[in-house]
Structure formats: structure tokens, C-alpha cells
Design an enzyme around this catalytic site. Structure first.
Site, PDB file in Angstrom:
ATOM      1  CD  GLU A  38       0.394   2.088  -4.545  1.00  0.00           C
ATOM      2  OE1 GLU A  38      -0.652   1.483  -4.780  1.00  0.00           O
ATOM      3  OE2 GLU A  38       0.542   3.325  -4.732  1.00  0.00           O
ATOM      4  CG  HIS A  60      -1.226   4.190  -7.998  1.00  0.00           C
ATOM      5  ND1 HIS A  60      -1.145   4.222  -6.619  1.00  0.00           N
ATOM      6  CD2 HIS A  60      -2.207   5.069  -8.323  1.00  0.00           C
ATOM      7  CE1 HIS A  60      -2.030   5.093  -6.146  1.00  0.00           C
ATOM      8  NE2 HIS A  60      -2.687   5.616  -7.171  1.00  0.00           N
TER       9      HIS A  60
END
Length: 313
Positions: free
Chosen positions: A259, A280
Site C-alpha cells: 500500500e 484502507h
């Protein structure tokens, strides 16, 4: 104290300057190569996801406290911190409400095909010969079996919400466990019985790729998978294959393995109506962020006064 926040932009609203800070620097982000310079004179480091490992920590003699701006602390080398006398604290359970509600919202979205029907309202409803448009079958939440992997604050709260909605809840025993504790079911049995599985366990060497091709194949045809914990818990290539071949009914992922992801990430490019991706943010309700910041500041204050804090090392 010299306090440095390594990835301050990871919070949707800024953290107030700690009262104990003689110097306070908020860096929007920090790469691994920049960590040593960023923390050269710091006594306190605040990090959300910036990794701090032994090779760096050994070269930061002034560092005494690492505040993780999250519940999970897999980005920190705890063994090195113990060896070097660096305290590590996290913020337990601050996002339990937000993440649990995100899981339930994902179940509703996938079971009722909300996004597909939103599109149908625009594209098909105006020309429909009837007052409604029927496409994908709509399934109830009540009566489904929800399998939960992880029985901490978040997993337990998910269970309470699920039961209130009339779901049957199963908690998974550790994969490969020789005995099954009371109140749990064997991991493989949960895979086969659950209509949906939601992951709330930490990322460890034992749980990395906990859900792979073999586990997905054991899941019920049409079952759902939700991951709001850590991306590497799931083998993403196997997940995409299970979605494409129709074995898996849908997936909701708030985390990915790496990420931020590459723009050409296969899951981002899949264009599947039964794949719900969010960046997220399951943890990031306004009330959760407020609790996070409150505890971060309280941890720093307590450390400065020599009082107990949420130590993980």
C-alpha cells in the site's frame, strides 16, 4: 522532547502538538531511506505505517519511545526495541466501532448488490416496462453464517453486530491447531460452513497468506470474503482467480498486499461488480480518529511523566 511524526498525512486531520514537545516535526510521509535523517535527534517517533527495523534503530541512540498511531504494530521490530531499551506503545481498540460497522456495511453492499443496483437505476430503470428492475439476486443478512477469524476487540464487536442482525456467528480456531477451544470451530470447518468470512487477526509469519487457493476452494460456492486487517493475509492472485471463476460470490477489501498499490494492480483493474475495494479507511470514522489522537497524546504525556502507557515492548 524532540518528537517526529513520520507519516502525519496518514491521518485525515492533524495531531495537535504534544504539550511535552520542545521540538515537533510532522512529516507528511517518510521513506525507509529517510528514516535515519528524520529521527537523528528524536526522543519520540510517531509512526502509523513507516517501518522501523533493527538496522535503523541501532543508529538512533536518542530514541526512547515509538508511538504507533494504530492498533497493529507489525511495522516495528519489537525484538530490537527490547534489546535497545526503546519503549513501544500502540492505541488498542480505538477503531473497533468503525471497522466493525465497515464489515457490516460491506455485507449489506455485497449481499444486496447495492452498487450494481445503483447503476441499474441510472441505466435500466428509465426504460423499464415495470416499476422495478430485477438483476442480481438479493440475499438477506438475517440467517446467514458469518465466520470470524480473530476474536479481539474488532472481531468481538463484529460478532455482536452480526448477532443483533440475526446472523449465526462462528469463530475460527487457529489454522492447524490440534485442539479446538470451547466457543470456536476448527479453521477448515469454518471455511466450509460460513456464508461470509471476515478477517481480524494480526499479520504474523503464521498468518501470512492465511487465505490462499486451497482455503478459497474449501469455502462455500458463492461465499464472501472481507479483509479489513492486513493485505498479506490473503493471496491476492488466488482471490482474483476465485472471483473470476465464480466460486467466490464476492469480496470486500480495505487492505492490499502493498500500500499504496500500483496503478496496474490486478484487483484495481479487474472491474468486477462483486469486488468492493476501499483505500484502507475502514478505521477512519471521525470518532475513531478523535480517539486515536487523544490516546497518542496521552501516551506521550504518560511516558514523559514516567506513568504506565499502552506498552507493547
Amino acid at each position: 522532547m524532540n518528537i517526529v511524526f513520520l507519516d502525519g498525512a496518514s491521518l485525515p486531520a492533524p495531531l495537535n502538538r504534544p504539550a511535552q514537545a520542545s521540538r515537533y516535526e510532522v512529516r507528511p510521509s517518510t521513506t525507509s531511506a529517510e528514516v535515519l535523517d528524520a529521527l537523528a535527534d528524536a526522543q519520540v517517533a510517531i509512526t502509523n505505517k513507516v517501518s522501523l527495523q533493527r538496522s535503523q534503530l541501532e543508529r538512533l541512540p536518542a530514541l526512547k519511545l515509538i508511538c504507533v498511531a494504530a492498533t497493529g504494530y507489525d511495522c516495528i521490530d519489537l525484538t530490537a526495541c527490547r534489546d535497545l531499551g526503546i519503549s513501544v506503545c500502540n492505541v488498542p481498540a480505538y477503531s473497533a466501532v468503525s471497522v466493525a460497522e465497515s464489515v457490516i456495511a460491506s455485507l449489506f453492499a455485497l449481499r444486496r448488490h447495492l452498487f450494481a443496483y445503483r447503476q441499474a437505476a441510472v441505466s435500466a430503470w428509465p426504460t423499464s416496462s415495470h416499476f422495478c428492475v430485477h438483476q442480481a439476486p438479493i440475499n438477506d443478512i438475517q440467517g446467514m453464517t458469518l465466520g470470524i477469524v480473530g476474536r479481539g476487540d474488532i472481531g468481538s464487536r463484529v460478532a455482536r453486530l452480526a448477532k443483533a442482525l440475526g446472523m449465526n456467528v462462528l469463530f475460527a480456531e487457529h489454522q492447524g491447531a490440534s485442539t479446538v477451544r470451547e466457543g470456536y470451530v476448527a479453521f477448515d470447518d469454518l471455511l466450509q460452513q460460513a456464508d461470509a468470512i471476515t478477517l481480524h487477526c494480526p499479520l504474523t509469519p503464521r498468518t501470512r497468506q492465511l487465505i490462499g487457493a486451497a482455503q478459497l476452494a474449501r469455502m462455500k460456492p458463492g461465499a464472501l470474503l472481507i479483509n479489513t486487517a492486513r493485505g498479506p493475509l490473503v493471496d491476492e492472485h488466488a482471490l482474483l482467480a476465485a472471483l473470476l471463476d465464480g466460486h467466490l460470490g464476492g469480496a470486500a477489501l480495505d487492505v492490499l498486499d502493498g500500500e499504496p498499490p500500483r496503478a496496474d494492480h490486478p484487483l484495481l483493474q479487474a472491474g468486477l461488480p462483486n469486488l468492493l475495494l476501499t483505500p484502507h479507511v475502514a478505521w477512519a470514522s471521525q470518532s475513531s480518529v478523535a480517539r486515536l489522537k487523544q490516546v497518542l497524546l496521552a501516551n506521550i504525556e504518560a511516558f514523559a511523566k514516567g506513568q504506565p502507557i499502552n506498552l507493547v515492548s
